[in-house]
Write a protein that holds these residues in place. Structure first.
Motif, short mmCIF file in Angstrom:
data_model
loop_
_atom_site.label_atom_id
_atom_site.label_comp_id
_atom_site.label_asym_id
_atom_site.label_seq_id
_atom_site.Cartn_x
_atom_site.Cartn_y
_atom_site.Cartn_z
N ILE A 102 10.46 5.48 10.38
CA ILE A 102 10.86 5.17 9.06
C ILE A 102 10.70 3.66 8.79
O ILE A 102 10.28 3.58 7.51
N ARG A 103 10.66 2.91 9.69
CA ARG A 103 10.31 1.40 9.44
C ARG A 103 8.88 1.28 9.11
O ARG A 103 8.39 0.54 8.23
N ALA A 104 8.11 2.03 9.89
CA ALA A 104 6.61 2.08 9.50
C ALA A 104 6.32 2.70 8.19
O ALA A 104 5.45 2.04 7.34
N TYR A 105 7.12 3.69 7.83
CA TYR A 105 6.91 4.14 6.58
C TYR A 105 7.11 3.29 5.31
O TYR A 105 6.45 2.96 4.48
N GLU A 106 8.45 2.50 5.49
CA GLU A 106 8.77 1.47 4.46
C GLU A 106 7.75 0.42 4.50
O GLU A 106 7.27 -0.12 3.28
N ILE A 107 7.10 0.18 5.65
CA ILE A 107 6.05 -0.90 5.37
C ILE A 107 4.85 -0.47 4.78
O ILE A 107 4.12 -1.18 3.84
N ALA A 125 2.39 7.37 9.07
CA ALA A 125 4.03 7.17 9.15
C ALA A 125 4.59 8.38 8.92
O ALA A 125 5.66 8.49 9.52
N ASN A 126 4.39 9.15 8.16
CA ASN A 126 4.97 10.55 7.73
C ASN A 126 4.70 11.31 8.80
O ASN A 126 5.65 11.90 9.35
N SER A 127 3.71 11.46 9.28
CA SER A 127 3.19 12.34 10.46
C SER A 127 4.02 12.07 11.78
O SER A 127 4.62 12.74 12.38
N ASP A 168 9.07 7.18 -2.68
CA ASP A 168 10.29 6.49 -2.42
C ASP A 168 11.06 7.94 -2.14
O ASP A 168 11.93 7.57 -1.40
N GLN A 169 11.20 8.91 -3.09
CA GLN A 169 11.87 9.84 -2.86
C GLN A 169 11.63 10.61 -1.21
O GLN A 169 12.71 10.92 -0.59
N SER A 170 10.57 10.67 -0.91
CA SER A 170 10.03 11.01 0.57
C SER A 170 10.67 10.30 1.43
O SER A 170 11.24 10.82 2.32
#
Length: 220
Positions: A102-107, A125-127, A168-170
């Motif tokens: 989740i942190r990787a996705y945020e970055i 990040a999603n994967s 952002d929704q994801s």
């Protein structure tokens, strides 16, 4: 990455687009390897459903709108079950892995906000998040089934159509799923994951007509 992973990535990123013909001879030149690893890779890719055989060589497979719908529906069923299992079976190590994803996705969101052409970090990040949830389920059978069907959504590359609001929704859905897993709430984890996948399905189907050439066998 190995030869199989390299060719698979080339198909996903449409270096080899839908309808593209693949031959052992050409692939040995592309990847500077002998024919043996190429043959092995092609067998795996055929098993994955990414390519179909011709009289000579293979062709990168294309998929219909109905194919997309069916695969996303199946993915929603499998991954929502995996999320429920994860909520019951997860370890602290699993929680840390999911939170790191989740942190990787945020970055990655911050990178994409500055440059909308930067998608790879988001996809990775999603994967990683979805893989973390699946691993936390402690169900190898579900993992194997998901591995078989998840390639199609990834190859449609829905993130390449997402605007910042969609991303952002994801992200928010990832946090909701993670919270349910951490709190050992299988019903909420299952419901949130199902909604998450079906939202991705609806988005992909909405863009199918305008981007039909990219419908070649993810994540959401």
């Amino acid at each position: 990455m190995g030869v199989y992973e390299n060719i698979k990535h080339a198909i996903i990123t449409e270096v080899y687009p839908p309808g593209f013909r693949l031959t052992e001879e050409a692939l040995t030149k592309d990847w500077n390897v002998s024919r043996t690893p190429i043959r092995e890779a092609l067998k795996k890719l055929e098993f994955d459903g990414l390519i179909t055989p011709l009289k000579r060589g293979f062709i990168v497979r294309t998929f219909s709108k109905e194919d997309l719908q069916q695969v996303y529906d199946l993915r929603a069923l499998l991954e929502s079950y995996a999320a429920a299992q994860a909520a019951m079976n997860r370890t602290e190590e699993d929680i840390l892995f999911i939170q790191d994803a989740i942190r990787a996705y945020e970055i990655a969101m911050e990178i994409k906000e500055k440059d909308m052409d930067q998608n790879q970090a988001i996809v990775e990040a999603n994967s990683r998040f979805h893989r973390g949830v699946i691993n936390a389920s402690c169900n190898n059978h579900v993992r194997d089934l998901i591995d078989k069907v998840v390639v199609l959504p990834l190859m449609f590359r829905s993130f390449y159509h997402f605007d910042q609001t969609d991303i952002d929704q994801s992200f928010q859905m990832h946090k909701t799923i993670a919270r349910a897993i951490e709190e050992n709430d299988p019903y909420r984890a299952k419901s949130a994951m199902e909604e998450h996948i079906l939202r991705g399905r609806d988005f992909v189907l909405q863009h199918y007509e305008s981007d039909a050439t990219t419908v070649s066998q993810t994540i959401d």
